[in-house]
Design an enzyme around this catalytic site. Structure first.
Site, mmCIF file in Angstrom:
data_model
loop_
_atom_site.group_PDB
_atom_site.id
_atom_site.type_symbol
_atom_site.label_atom_id
_atom_site.label_comp_id
_atom_site.label_asym_id
_atom_site.label_seq_id
_atom_site.Cartn_x
_atom_site.Cartn_y
_atom_site.Cartn_z
ATOM 1 N N LYS A 133 24.316 -7.381 25.931
ATOM 2 C CA LYS A 133 23.885 -6.091 26.479
ATOM 3 C C LYS A 133 24.107 -4.984 25.455
ATOM 4 O O LYS A 133 23.361 -4.922 24.495
ATOM 5 C CB LYS A 133 24.578 -5.870 27.819
ATOM 6 C CG LYS A 133 23.989 -6.841 28.839
ATOM 7 C CD LYS A 133 24.627 -6.855 30.179
ATOM 8 C CE LYS A 133 23.812 -7.787 31.078
ATOM 9 N NZ LYS A 133 24.602 -8.476 32.066
ATOM 10 N N SER A 175 26.495 -4.812 38.352
ATOM 11 C CA SER A 175 25.257 -4.771 37.579
ATOM 12 C C SER A 175 24.073 -4.194 38.330
ATOM 13 O O SER A 175 23.145 -3.697 37.710
ATOM 14 C CB SER A 175 24.926 -6.174 37.074
ATOM 15 O OG SER A 175 25.000 -7.116 38.116
ATOM 16 N N HIS A 223 28.802 -5.276 31.818
ATOM 17 C CA HIS A 223 28.136 -3.970 31.712
ATOM 18 C C HIS A 223 29.073 -2.866 31.250
ATOM 19 O O HIS A 223 28.660 -1.711 31.146
ATOM 20 C CB HIS A 223 27.500 -3.587 33.046
ATOM 21 C CG HIS A 223 26.172 -4.250 33.265
ATOM 22 N ND1 HIS A 223 25.024 -3.842 32.605
ATOM 23 C CD2 HIS A 223 25.812 -5.299 34.034
ATOM 24 C CE1 HIS A 223 24.026 -4.608 32.985
ATOM 25 N NE2 HIS A 223 24.474 -5.500 33.850
HETATM 26 C C1 PLP Z 1 24.375 -9.834 32.491
HETATM 27 C C2 PLP Z 1 25.635 -10.229 33.136
HETATM 28 C C3 PLP Z 1 26.250 -11.429 32.818
HETATM 29 C C4 PLP Z 1 25.595 -12.442 31.925
HETATM 30 O O1 PLP Z 1 25.593 -12.051 30.600
HETATM 31 P P1 PLP Z 1 24.580 -12.765 29.575
HETATM 32 O O2 PLP Z 1 25.244 -12.586 28.264
HETATM 33 O O3 PLP Z 1 23.278 -12.081 29.710
HETATM 34 O O4 PLP Z 1 24.510 -14.202 29.980
HETATM 35 C C5 PLP Z 1 27.465 -11.710 33.398
HETATM 36 N N1 PLP Z 1 28.051 -10.851 34.258
HETATM 37 C C6 PLP Z 1 27.478 -9.686 34.599
HETATM 38 C C7 PLP Z 1 28.165 -8.765 35.552
HETATM 39 C C8 PLP Z 1 26.247 -9.338 34.053
HETATM 40 O O5 PLP Z 1 25.663 -8.201 34.406
#
Ligand code: PLP
Length: 407
Positions: A255, A196, A224
């Site tokens: 996302k 990320s 992602h």
């Molecule tokens: C953003 C993210 C999460 C968390 O996801 P949310 O739905 O925002 O809680 C988990 N793992 C990774 C690698 C992320 O980038």
């Protein structure tokens, strides 16, 4: 700067100073230039948005495909709210499993070509809840050093022994598994699909081979990569054609999908087990109808509008080429996440602030999200940015980059 909420002067007078150490820490952050005020979004989250009274090109959201404002998702949310109200009323295991939740899980399982799926309130809950549920103190976790905080917290909650391997180093992961060959307990090999903060892709084929050779459970966090990589955004397993070889696939609905939530895909047994033991599933209320319905609509959009993903990658290539041509260090990124590495956290936050003055929102990120000497401004382009917007953003980067002697 200063207080954002309430009337802290009054509250503080009533309270003792047992929390004074927090104040001291905050003052230290201010002196170091790493104290951050929250930027407040006053419009929709879109390619161009209004933050703190200023219209800026938004390079700081995970809204890769522009689905946060897609008419089909909006309509689905409104319709579901009219029909089913605003809340589910309970946790999933009591009375909070709505037909919309079941439809969404079936839809995702079919999309990902797996037996079953469970949806959690967030990707964070999906990761932390799953790792903590399927492993115990006698087990071993082999984890990439740059894995997401929600994986790390899940590992800690499981009380399993944690073995961290250097970033993307398949041989190092293999060596750890070899050393554990005769150790009791189960082994879990776990990685982010796309990292990320750096935007590079996990060496999944090598890790899958390694896990298989040592009988380890293979788990991937595709937060992602969901909606970004693979056919119609099916994620890294599809991207590398590893269907059937990854035991636990986590994805996010927060996302590219544009809404909120996380999910776990795998065998029917895995999902049944999580229904009985994953603590966020058992002890935290399920999504409101509008969330489940708009996520369902998002999967239709992924299949019906593949041009969004094409535009995302076209914009990604264009923007990366522009940053590289200007002389910025963008690290090892291979995806729409493109960090502009500056090293020092105070400098990263200054770059971010000055970009904002030039009409670009790109967040400064420092410790503890990234290592102390690897601070950066992180950019994420979207399918919905126009070439003109990307050109203006690049111009701002060149201007501020020169002023701060980064290029
Ligand atoms: C953003 C993210 C999460 C968390 O996801 P949310 O739905 O925002 O809680 C988990 N793992 C990774 C690698 C992320 O980038």
């Amino acid at each position: 700067m200063g207080w954002v909420q309430g009337q802290p002067e009054l509250d503080c007078q009533l309270m003792g100073n047992s929390l004074f150490y927090l104040h001291e820490q905050i003052e230290q952050w201010r002196r170091e230039g790493t104290y951050q005020r929250l930027r407040v979004l006053e419009s929709e989250s879109a390619a161009k948005s209004r933050f703190d009274g200023k219209d800026v090109i938004n390079l700081a959201s995970n809204n890769y495909l522009g689905l946060t404002t897609h008419p089909k998702l909006r309509e689905a949310a409104i319709e579901a709210t009219r029909k089913y109200g605003v809340g589910s009323g309970a946790v999933r295991t009591i009375s909070g499993t709505m037909s919309l939740h079941m439809r969404l899980e079936e839809r995702i399982a079919a999309f990902k070509r797996v037996e079953a799926c469970v949806v959690f309130q967030s990707g964070f809950a999906a990761n932390a809840g799953t790792v903590a549920a399927i492993l115990g103190p006698e087990d071993h976790i082999i984890s990439d050093e740059l894995n997401h905080a929600s994986i790390i917290d899940g590992c800690r909650l499981s009380k399993a022994k944690i073995h961290v391997f250097p970033h993307k180093d398949v041989a190092a992961a293999e060596k750890i598994l070899e050393e554990l060959e005769s150790a009791p307990g189960r082994k879990l090999l776990i990685t982010d699909g796309v990292f990320s903060m750096d935007g590079d892709i996990a060496p999944l084929p090598g890790l899958v081979e390694t896990a298989a050779r040592h009988g380890a459970i293979m788990m991937i966090d595709d937060a992602h990569s969901s909606g970004v990589l693979g056919r119609n955004g099916r994620g890294t397993v599809d991207h590398f054609d590893l269907h059937g070889r990854v035991d636990v696939q986590v994805g996010t609905l927060s996302k590219a999908i544009g809404v909120l939530g996380g999910y776990v895909c795998g065998s029917r047994d895995l999902i049944d087990f999580l229904y009985h033991r994953a603590r966020p599933f058992l002890f935290s209320t399920s999504h409101p109808p509008a969330v489940a319905a708009s996520c369902l609509a998002a999967f239709d959009v992924l299949e019906q509008e593949p041009e969004r993903i094409r535009n995302l990658w076209e914009n990604t290539k264009y923007f990366k080429a522009g940053l590289a041509a200007a002389g910025f260090d963008t690290g090892a990124s291979e995806t729409p996440i493109t960090p502009v590495l500056v090293g020092d956290a105070a400098l990263a936050h200054r770059l971010s602030r000055e970009l904002f003055e030039e009409g670009v929102l790109a967040t400064g990120i420092g410790f503890p999200t990234v290592p102390k000497d690897r601070a950066r401004v992180r950019t994420i382009v979207a399918a919905t940015h126009t070439k003109g917007e990307l050109d203006r953003a690049l111009e701002a980067f060149r201007k501020v980059g020169k002023r701060l002697r980064l290029i």
